[in-house]
Design a protein around this motif. Structure first.
Motif, PDB file in Angstrom:
ATOM      1  N   ALA A 167       0.827  -1.209   0.000  1.00 49.44           N
ATOM      2  CA  ALA A 167       0.000   0.000   0.000  1.00 49.44           C
ATOM      3  C   ALA A 167       0.858   1.253   0.000  1.00 49.44           C
ATOM      4  O   ALA A 167       0.508   2.268  -0.635  1.00 49.44           O
ATOM      5  CB  ALA A 167      -0.928  -0.005   1.208  1.00 49.44           C
ATOM      6  N   ASN A 168       1.984   1.204   0.695  1.00 57.60           N
ATOM      7  CA  ASN A 168       2.875   2.360   0.764  1.00 57.60           C
ATOM      8  C   ASN A 168       3.578   2.654  -0.562  1.00 57.60           C
ATOM      9  O   ASN A 168       4.220   3.700  -0.707  1.00 57.60           O
ATOM     10  CB  ASN A 168       3.936   2.151   1.848  1.00 57.60           C
ATOM     11  N   ARG A 169       3.485   1.724  -1.512  1.00 58.46           N
ATOM     12  CA  ARG A 169       4.064   1.960  -2.847  1.00 58.46           C
ATOM     13  C   ARG A 169       2.983   1.948  -3.930  1.00 58.46           C
ATOM     14  O   ARG A 169       3.272   1.667  -5.098  1.00 58.46           O
ATOM     15  CB  ARG A 169       5.144   0.922  -3.146  1.00 58.46           C
ATOM     16  N   ASP A 170       1.766   2.249  -3.537  1.00 52.54           N
ATOM     17  CA  ASP A 170       0.672   2.300  -4.491  1.00 52.54           C
ATOM     18  C   ASP A 170       0.832   3.542  -5.377  1.00 52.54           C
ATOM     19  O   ASP A 170       0.796   4.670  -4.882  1.00 52.54           O
ATOM     20  CB  ASP A 170      -0.655   2.360  -3.724  1.00 52.54           C
ATOM     21  N   PRO A 171       0.998   3.356  -6.687  1.00 54.60           N
ATOM     22  CA  PRO A 171       1.189   4.532  -7.566  1.00 54.60           C
ATOM     23  C   PRO A 171      -0.043   5.424  -7.660  1.00 54.60           C
ATOM     24  O   PRO A 171       0.071   6.571  -8.096  1.00 54.60           O
ATOM     25  CB  PRO A 171       1.518   3.899  -8.927  1.00 54.60           C
ATOM     26  N   HIS A 172      -1.207   4.926  -7.242  1.00 60.37           N
ATOM     27  CA  HIS A 172      -2.390   5.778  -7.217  1.00 60.37           C
ATOM     28  C   HIS A 172      -2.354   6.761  -6.045  1.00 60.37           C
ATOM     29  O   HIS A 172      -3.106   7.736  -6.021  1.00 60.37           O
ATOM     30  CB  HIS A 172      -3.663   4.928  -7.130  1.00 60.37           C
ATOM     31  N   ARG A 173      -1.475   6.499  -5.078  1.00 55.01           N
ATOM     32  CA  ARG A 173      -1.346   7.389  -3.917  1.00 55.01           C
ATOM     33  C   ARG A 173      -0.022   8.143  -3.905  1.00 55.01           C
ATOM     34  O   ARG A 173       0.052   9.283  -3.473  1.00 55.01           O
ATOM     35  CB  ARG A 173      -1.494   6.569  -2.624  1.00 55.01           C
ATOM     36  N   PHE A 174       1.041   7.499  -4.394  1.00 52.92           N
ATOM     37  CA  PHE A 174       2.376   8.100  -4.338  1.00 52.92           C
ATOM     38  C   PHE A 174       2.980   8.155  -5.742  1.00 52.92           C
ATOM     39  O   PHE A 174       3.084   7.128  -6.423  1.00 52.92           O
ATOM     40  CB  PHE A 174       3.306   7.288  -3.419  1.00 52.92           C
ATOM     41  N   THR A 175       3.424   9.330  -6.145  1.00 49.84           N
ATOM     42  CA  THR A 175       4.096   9.494  -7.427  1.00 49.84           C
ATOM     43  C   THR A 175       5.464   8.826  -7.381  1.00 49.84           C
ATOM     44  O   THR A 175       6.205   8.966  -6.406  1.00 49.84           O
ATOM     45  CB  THR A 175       4.267  10.989  -7.751  1.00 49.84           C
ATOM     46  N   ASP A 176       5.776   8.066  -8.443  1.00 51.18           N
ATOM     47  CA  ASP A 176       7.076   7.389  -8.531  1.00 51.18           C
ATOM     48  C   ASP A 176       7.367   6.644  -7.221  1.00 51.18           C
ATOM     49  O   ASP A 176       8.375   6.904  -6.550  1.00 51.18           O
ATOM     50  CB  ASP A 176       8.172   8.413  -8.831  1.00 51.18           C
ATOM     51  N   PRO A 177       6.520   5.700  -6.832  1.00 49.22           N
ATOM     52  CA  PRO A 177       6.585   5.124  -5.485  1.00 49.22           C
ATOM     53  C   PRO A 177       7.815   4.277  -5.204  1.00 49.22           C
ATOM     54  O   PRO A 177       8.155   4.074  -4.041  1.00 49.22           O
ATOM     55  CB  PRO A 177       5.316   4.269  -5.420  1.00 49.22           C
ATOM     56  N   ASP A 178       8.496   3.775  -6.247  1.00 52.15           N
ATOM     57  CA  ASP A 178       9.668   2.936  -6.019  1.00 52.15           C
ATOM     58  C   ASP A 178      10.950   3.741  -5.881  1.00 52.15           C
ATOM     59  O   ASP A 178      12.041   3.173  -5.839  1.00 52.15           O
ATOM     60  CB  ASP A 178       9.809   1.917  -7.157  1.00 52.15           C
ATOM     61  N   ARG A 179      10.814   5.063  -5.817  1.00 48.66           N
ATOM     62  CA  ARG A 179      11.979   5.934  -5.607  1.00 48.66           C
ATOM     63  C   ARG A 179      11.975   6.432  -4.166  1.00 48.66           C
ATOM     64  O   ARG A 179      10.953   6.876  -3.655  1.00 48.66           O
ATOM     65  CB  ARG A 179      11.944   7.118  -6.572  1.00 48.66           C
ATOM     66  N   PHE A 180      13.115   6.354  -3.506  1.00 51.28           N
ATOM     67  CA  PHE A 180      13.266   6.853  -2.140  1.00 51.28           C
ATOM     68  C   PHE A 180      13.467   8.358  -2.202  1.00 51.28           C
ATOM     69  O   PHE A 180      14.504   8.840  -2.658  1.00 51.28           O
ATOM     70  CB  PHE A 180      14.456   6.171  -1.452  1.00 51.28           C
ATOM     71  N   ASP A 181      12.468   9.112  -1.758  1.00 50.70           N
ATOM     72  CA  ASP A 181      12.485  10.564  -1.919  1.00 50.70           C
ATOM     73  C   ASP A 181      11.977  11.237  -0.639  1.00 50.70           C
ATOM     74  O   ASP A 181      10.772  11.441  -0.466  1.00 50.70           O
ATOM     75  CB  ASP A 181      11.607  10.965  -3.104  1.00 50.70           C
ATOM     76  N   PRO A 182      12.870  11.611   0.267  1.00 45.28           N
ATOM     77  CA  PRO A 182      12.434  12.265   1.502  1.00 45.28           C
ATOM     78  C   PRO A 182      11.731  13.600   1.291  1.00 45.28           C
ATOM     79  O   PRO A 182      11.035  14.071   2.200  1.00 45.28           O
ATOM     80  CB  PRO A 182      13.747  12.460   2.276  1.00 45.28           C
ATOM     81  N   ASP A 183      11.899  14.207   0.124  1.00 45.44           N
ATOM     82  CA  ASP A 183      11.231  15.481  -0.164  1.00 45.44           C
ATOM     83  C   ASP A 183       9.823  15.282  -0.724  1.00 45.44           C
ATOM     84  O   ASP A 183       9.171  16.245  -1.129  1.00 45.44           O
ATOM     85  CB  ASP A 183      12.062  16.298  -1.150  1.00 45.44           C
ATOM     86  N   ARG A 184       9.365  14.063  -0.716  1.00 46.48           N
ATOM     87  CA  ARG A 184       8.044  13.725  -1.252  1.00 46.48           C
ATOM     88  C   ARG A 184       6.958  14.517  -0.516  1.00 46.48           C
ATOM     89  O   ARG A 184       6.861  14.466   0.712  1.00 46.48           O
ATOM     90  CB  ARG A 184       7.826  12.230  -1.069  1.00 46.48           C
ATOM     91  N   PRO A 185       6.092  15.241  -1.227  1.00 51.31           N
ATOM     92  CA  PRO A 185       5.026  15.999  -0.553  1.00 51.31           C
ATOM     93  C   PRO A 185       3.877  15.082  -0.138  1.00 51.31           C
ATOM     94  O   PRO A 185       3.622  14.048  -0.756  1.00 51.31           O
ATOM     95  CB  PRO A 185       4.567  16.991  -1.629  1.00 51.31           C
TER      96      PRO A 185
END
Length: 413
Positions: free
Chosen positions: A321-339
């Motif tokens: 769920a934490n890598r669902d592309p419907h919720r998170f853009t580019d979910p397989d990238r580790f991005d601490p600046d993710r809004p």
């Protein structure tokens, strides 16, 4: 990989090594799929809705009676059933209210100086255990630090801490979706040992009360009105101990591994401690310390367009769920600046983890302090994964410390 293969992979003993390809395969079939009489949830929106739905029940004694008639013979299983982890309303509501009353934000906030001091001590110990500059950061930091913190909160004497990694390792096997007979035997023995320990400590605290959770929960057991039974007291103390450091240990280990693979982010965190909350939150999303949980439908439900009958088992893959592309853009990238980062790693709804603020605080203090103390820190060989999926983390992670700066962690305040 089709649904059947993905489910078989995720329910296999080696699932914890790398579940993400199987998560992706499962999610490609839909956010929730039925297979083999159960429902498997990989989408963020349905997982969040299920966790918040009061009709969805956790695995309590009534449900266990329907599936495993001999579960009471294993104290490892029974100990968690006596805790709020395996309770539904009204028992869960009562236990949660009592635990929340003593596990307060103010109490956790007061622990920050304790955490900073213990991080400093732990980094000294880490350096002391290095051989030719190499040390296992799991054994000498990621385990002992959270154990020290939760023991301080509970009121467990420092000299008693060494036994808890062994006991928790054995006991938490019964939280996996599948566990072996040998693991069940070990969990039973660990639960008996942990119960005996807490019974003795409770007796001491009744004679010598302190400002700690053992004293406070023992008082709740003896109070009139809403109170904890003797079994519930032991079950919740065991839960707070085990959950209080197992998840934080995995969070620290997973976070450090991700940073060592991304030197530019490690350097940024080393220079800017204000970056720590974002790093910790993205670690929780990208590689959460708790990968799954279970619910049972108390009534017929329709979840993401799929009919789910009353009594059906739902396995919620939080890591998926934490890598669902419907919720998170580019979910397989580790991005601490993710809004808008809001992972489901600590659950949601009535069972949201009480210890989440404490786990976040420990990681926010420890990770930048480690990088600042050892600016040349680097991986030193391949780490070893634990053979677990529910509580996914590293068993060992060797690192080369390099030269230390001698910096304290006072800056982390």
């Amino acid at each position: 990989m089709d649904v059947a293969a993905a489910v078989a992979t995720l329910l296999s003993p080696g699932a914890g090594r790398d579940p993400y390809p199987a998560y992706a395969a499962l999610r490609s079939a839909g956010p929730i799929v039925g297979h083999g009489g159960a429902f498997f949830v990989s989408g963020y929106e349905p997982a969040d809705a299920i966790l918040r739905d009061p009709i969805m029940r956790t695995y309590d004694s009534t449900l266990l009676d329907q599936h495993f008639d001999d579960w009471r013979d294993n104290r490892g299983v029974a100990l968690f059933v006596d805790s709020m982890l395996r309770q539904n309303p009204p028992n869960h509501t009562r236990m949660r209210r009592l635990a929340s009353g003593v596990f307060t934000a103010r109490r956790v906030g007061r622990l920050r100086p304790v955490i900073e001091a213990q991080v400093g001590d732990a980094l000294d110990e880490l350096a002391a255990h290095a051989q030719d500059g190499v040390v296992d950061v799991m054994t000498h930091l990621a385990y002992p630090l959270p154990i020290a913190v939760i023991c301080a909160l509970l009121g467990v004497p420092p000299e008693d801490r060494a036994q808890f990694r062994r006991l928790a390792e054995a006991l938490t096997a019964v939280l996996e979706v599948r566990f072996s007979e040998s693991e069940a035997i070990a969990a039973h023995a660990a639960a008996k040992e942990l119960e005996a320990y807490f019974e003795a400590l409770i007796s001491i605290r009744r004679q010598d009360p302190r400002d700690d959770l053992v004293t406070a929960l023992a008082a709740a057991h003896e109070a009139g009105g809403d109170k904890l039974t003797a079994d519930e007291l032991l079950g919740n103390l065991a839960l707070l101990l085990v959950a209080g450091f197992e998840t934080t240990t995995n969070l620290l280990g997973n976070g450090l591994r991700l940073l060592l693979q991304r030197p530019e982010l490690a350097n940024r965190l080393r220079a800017d401690p204000e970056f720590a909350p974002a790093v910790v939150e993205e670690t929780l999303r990208y590689d959460p310390p708790v990968q799954l949980t279970e619910r049972f439908a108390g009534e017929d439900r329709v979840v993401a367009g799929l009919p789910v009958p009353a009594g059906a088992e739902l396995i919620l893959f939080l890591g998926a769920a934490n890598r669902d592309p419907h919720r998170f853009t580019d979910p397989d990238r580790f991005d601490p600046d993710r809004p808008g980062n809001a992972p489901l790693s600590f659950g949601a709804g009535a069972h949201y983890c009480l210890g989440a603020p404490l786990a976040r605080l420990e990681a926010q203090v420890a990770l930048p302090a480690l990088l600042r103390r050892f600016p040349q820190l680097a991986a030193a060989g391949e780490p070893e994964r634990r053979n677990r999926l529910t509580l996914r983390g590293w068993a060992a992670q060797p690192v080369a410390l390099g030269a230390a700066t001698g910096a304290s962690v006072e800056w982390a305040g």
